[in-house]
Design a protein around this motif. Structure first.
Motif, PDB file in Angstrom:
ATOM      1  N   TYR A 145       0.823  -1.210   0.000  1.00 20.76           N
ATOM      2  CA  TYR A 145       0.000   0.000   0.000  1.00 20.76           C
ATOM      3  C   TYR A 145       0.859   1.262   0.000  1.00 20.76           C
ATOM      4  CZ  TYR A 145      -4.250  -2.702   1.013  1.00 20.76           C
ATOM      5  OH  TYR A 145      -5.300  -3.557   0.953  1.00 20.76           O
ATOM      6  N   TYR A 146       1.981   1.209   0.702  1.00 26.41           N
ATOM      7  CA  TYR A 146       2.890   2.367   0.738  1.00 26.41           C
ATOM      8  C   TYR A 146       3.376   2.696  -0.673  1.00 26.41           C
ATOM      9  CZ  TYR A 146       6.887   5.285   2.020  1.00 26.41           C
ATOM     10  OH  TYR A 146       7.781   6.326   2.132  1.00 26.41           O
ATOM     11  N   ALA A 147       3.749   1.672  -1.415  1.00 27.05           N
ATOM     12  CA  ALA A 147       4.211   1.885  -2.788  1.00 27.05           C
ATOM     13  C   ALA A 147       3.065   2.379  -3.674  1.00 27.05           C
ATOM     14  CB  ALA A 147       4.803   0.596  -3.350  1.00 27.05           C
ATOM     15  N   GLU A 148       1.862   1.828  -3.496  1.00 30.00           N
ATOM     16  CA  GLU A 148       0.707   2.248  -4.293  1.00 30.00           C
ATOM     17  C   GLU A 148       0.316   3.701  -4.025  1.00 30.00           C
ATOM     18  OE1 GLU A 148      -2.586  -0.323  -3.544  1.00 30.00           O
ATOM     19  OE2 GLU A 148      -1.678  -2.036  -4.556  1.00 30.00           O
ATOM     20  N   MET A 149       0.504   4.148  -2.805  1.00 32.40           N
ATOM     21  CA  MET A 149       0.113   5.510  -2.429  1.00 32.40           C
ATOM     22  C   MET A 149       1.153   6.560  -2.793  1.00 32.40           C
ATOM     23  SD  MET A 149      -1.654   4.985   1.263  1.00 32.40           S
ATOM     24  CE  MET A 149      -3.183   4.119   1.486  1.00 32.40           C
ATOM     25  N   GLY A 150       2.260   6.128  -3.357  1.00 26.42           N
ATOM     26  CA  GLY A 150       3.254   7.086  -3.825  1.00 26.42           C
ATOM     27  C   GLY A 150       4.388   7.339  -2.859  1.00 26.42           C
ATOM     28  N   GLY A 151       4.591   6.453  -1.912  1.00 21.92           N
ATOM     29  CA  GLY A 151       5.721   6.601  -0.992  1.00 21.92           C
ATOM     30  C   GLY A 151       7.026   6.359  -1.722  1.00 21.92           C
ATOM     31  N   SER A 152       8.053   7.111  -1.336  1.00 16.02           N
ATOM     32  CA  SER A 152       9.330   6.972  -2.037  1.00 16.02           C
ATOM     33  C   SER A 152      10.271   6.096  -1.214  1.00 16.02           C
ATOM     34  CB  SER A 152       9.956   8.341  -2.264  1.00 16.02           C
ATOM     35  OG  SER A 152      10.178   8.992  -1.035  1.00 16.02           O
ATOM     36  N   GLY A 153      10.948   5.189  -1.912  1.00 21.75           N
ATOM     37  CA  GLY A 153      11.932   4.333  -1.256  1.00 21.75           C
ATOM     38  C   GLY A 153      11.266   3.240  -0.428  1.00 21.75           C
ATOM     39  N   THR A 154      12.030   2.785   0.556  1.00 19.97           N
ATOM     40  CA  THR A 154      11.486   1.746   1.431  1.00 19.97           C
ATOM     41  C   THR A 154      10.568   2.389   2.463  1.00 19.97           C
ATOM     42  OG1 THR A 154      13.367   1.932   2.916  1.00 19.97           O
ATOM     43  CG2 THR A 154      13.516   0.278   1.169  1.00 19.97           C
ATOM     44  N   PRO A 155       9.512   1.729   2.818  1.00 20.60           N
ATOM     45  CA  PRO A 155       8.582   2.314   3.794  1.00 20.60           C
ATOM     46  C   PRO A 155       9.230   2.435   5.165  1.00 20.60           C
ATOM     47  CG  PRO A 155       7.798   0.166   3.040  1.00 20.60           C
ATOM     48  CD  PRO A 155       9.052   0.455   2.317  1.00 20.60           C
ATOM     49  N   PRO A 156       8.987   3.541   5.868  1.00 23.87           N
ATOM     50  CA  PRO A 156       9.570   3.698   7.202  1.00 23.87           C
ATOM     51  C   PRO A 156       8.965   2.697   8.177  1.00 23.87           C
ATOM     52  CG  PRO A 156       8.087   5.521   6.694  1.00 23.87           C
ATOM     53  CD  PRO A 156       8.199   4.691   5.466  1.00 23.87           C
ATOM     54  N   GLN A 157       9.768   2.329   9.156  1.00 22.41           N
ATOM     55  CA  GLN A 157       9.291   1.402  10.176  1.00 22.41           C
ATOM     56  C   GLN A 157       8.380   2.143  11.141  1.00 22.41           C
ATOM     57  OE1 GLN A 157       9.321  -1.716  10.708  1.00 22.41           O
ATOM     58  NE2 GLN A 157      10.769  -2.421   9.171  1.00 22.41           N
ATOM     59  N   LEU A 158       7.151   1.700  11.236  1.00 21.93           N
ATOM     60  CA  LEU A 158       6.220   2.248  12.210  1.00 21.93           C
ATOM     61  C   LEU A 158       6.234   1.340  13.423  1.00 21.93           C
ATOM     62  CD1 LEU A 158       3.225   3.160   9.896  1.00 21.93           C
ATOM     63  CD2 LEU A 158       4.922   4.687  10.841  1.00 21.93           C
ATOM     64  N   PRO A 159       6.015   1.892  14.613  1.00 18.63           N
ATOM     65  CA  PRO A 159       5.981   1.012  15.791  1.00 18.63           C
ATOM     66  C   PRO A 159       4.846   0.009  15.671  1.00 18.63           C
ATOM     67  CG  PRO A 159       5.352   3.261  16.369  1.00 18.63           C
ATOM     68  CD  PRO A 159       5.808   3.273  14.950  1.00 18.63           C
ATOM     69  N   SER A 160       5.130  -1.224  15.995  1.00 12.97           N
ATOM     70  CA  SER A 160       4.149  -2.291  15.887  1.00 12.97           C
ATOM     71  C   SER A 160       3.063  -2.096  16.928  1.00 12.97           C
ATOM     72  CB  SER A 160       4.830  -3.642  16.088  1.00 12.97           C
ATOM     73  OG  SER A 160       3.865  -4.649  16.143  1.00 12.97           O
ATOM     74  N   ARG A 161       1.819  -2.153  16.493  1.00 11.80           N
ATOM     75  CA  ARG A 161       0.703  -1.982  17.429  1.00 11.80           C
ATOM     76  C   ARG A 161       0.489  -3.228  18.261  1.00 11.80           C
ATOM     77  NH1 ARG A 161      -3.801   1.186  13.823  1.00 11.80           N
ATOM     78  NH2 ARG A 161      -2.403   2.793  13.077  1.00 11.80           N
ATOM     79  N   ALA A 162       0.882  -4.364  17.756  1.00  8.16           N
ATOM     80  CA  ALA A 162       0.675  -5.607  18.495  1.00  8.16           C
ATOM     81  C   ALA A 162       1.664  -5.745  19.641  1.00  8.16           C
ATOM     82  CB  ALA A 162       0.805  -6.795  17.558  1.00  8.16           C
ATOM     83  N   SER A 163       2.845  -5.126  19.523  1.00  5.37           N
ATOM     84  CA  SER A 163       3.848  -5.284  20.562  1.00  5.37           C
ATOM     85  C   SER A 163       3.562  -4.435  21.788  1.00  5.37           C
ATOM     86  CB  SER A 163       5.230  -4.927  20.014  1.00  5.37           C
ATOM     87  OG  SER A 163       5.250  -3.542  19.669  1.00  5.37           O
ATOM     88  N   ASP A 164       2.840  -3.326  21.632  1.00  2.00           N
ATOM     89  CA  ASP A 164       2.563  -2.459  22.761  1.00  2.00           C
ATOM     90  C   ASP A 164       1.089  -2.053  22.747  1.00  2.00           C
ATOM     91  OD1 ASP A 164       2.801  -0.925  24.977  1.00  2.00           O
ATOM     92  OD2 ASP A 164       3.921   0.710  24.017  1.00  2.00           O
ATOM     93  N   PRO A 165       0.203  -2.920  23.261  1.00  2.00           N
ATOM     94  CA  PRO A 165      -1.219  -2.607  23.209  1.00  2.00           C
ATOM     95  C   PRO A 165      -1.643  -1.511  24.165  1.00  2.00           C
ATOM     96  CG  PRO A 165      -0.875  -4.655  24.391  1.00  2.00           C
ATOM     97  CD  PRO A 165       0.462  -4.213  23.850  1.00  2.00           C
TER      98      PRO A 165
END
Length: 143
Positions: free
Chosen positions: A72-92
Motif C-alpha cells: 500500500y505504501y508503494a501504491e500511495m506514492g511513498g518513495s523508497g522503502t517504507p519507514p518502520q512504524l511502531p508495531s501496534r501488536a507489541s505495545d497494546p
C-alpha cells in the motif's frame, strides 16, 4: 537518511488501511465469504494461512499486515522503502488515537442514614390518606 513528513503521512495511511483491510478480509473469510473477496485479498489471506502453520496467530497477522503495508505504501506514492512504524501488536497499552478504553465508573458511596442527617420520608399510604381527607373536607364545607 531522515524520513520526510509526507512519507510518514503516507506510511500512517498505508498502515491504517492495511490493518483495516486485513481485519475486514479475515472476518469475511470467517463468515464463508472468501470467494467473494478480490484476488488481492485472497492472495494475502492464503499467505496468512501459510504463515499460521509456522508461527502464532498474532505474529502471522502482524507479518501479513506488514506485507500489505509495504504494498500500500508503494501504491500511495511513498518513495523508497517504507519507514518502520511502531508495531501496534507489541505495545497494546499505547494510545492509538481514536479508541478509548472502557472503564467502569467508580462506585458511588452509599449514604448512611443517620438520625438528623437523613431526610425523613413519608409513606405513600400516608400521603394518599391526607389527600383523601383534604378532598372530603373541601367537598363537605362547600355544601
Amino acid at each position: 537518511m531522515p524520513t520526510k513528513a509526507a512519507d510518514m503521512l503516507i506510511a500512517r495511511r498505508a498502515d491504517t488501511r492495511a490493518r483495516a483491510d486485513f481485519a475486514t478480509w479475515k472476518m469475511m473469510a470467517k463468515l464463508n465469504g472468501f470467494s467473494a473477496l478480490p484476488a488481492e485479498a485472497q492472495s494475502f489471506l492464503e499467505g496468512y494461512r501459510q504463515l499460521l502453520a509456522t508461527m502464532t496467530e498474532d505474529d502471522a497477522s502482524e507479518a501479513t499486515i506488514q506485507l500489505m503495508y509495504k504494498r500500500y505504501y508503494a501504491e500511495m506514492g511513498g518513495s523508497g522503502t517504507p519507514p518502520q512504524l511502531p508495531s501496534r501488536a507489541s505495545d497494546p497499552t499505547k494510545d492509538s488515537g481514536n479508541v478509548t478504553a472502557f472503564r467502569r465508573p467508580a462506585p458511588r458511596p452509599k449514604a448512611v442514614a443517620s438520625g438528623s442527617a437523613a431526610k425523613p420520608r413519608l409513606p405513600v399510604a400516608l400521603i394518599f390518606i391526607c389527600l383523601a381527607i383534604v378532598y372530603v373536607s373541601i367537598r363537605y364545607f362547600w355544601r
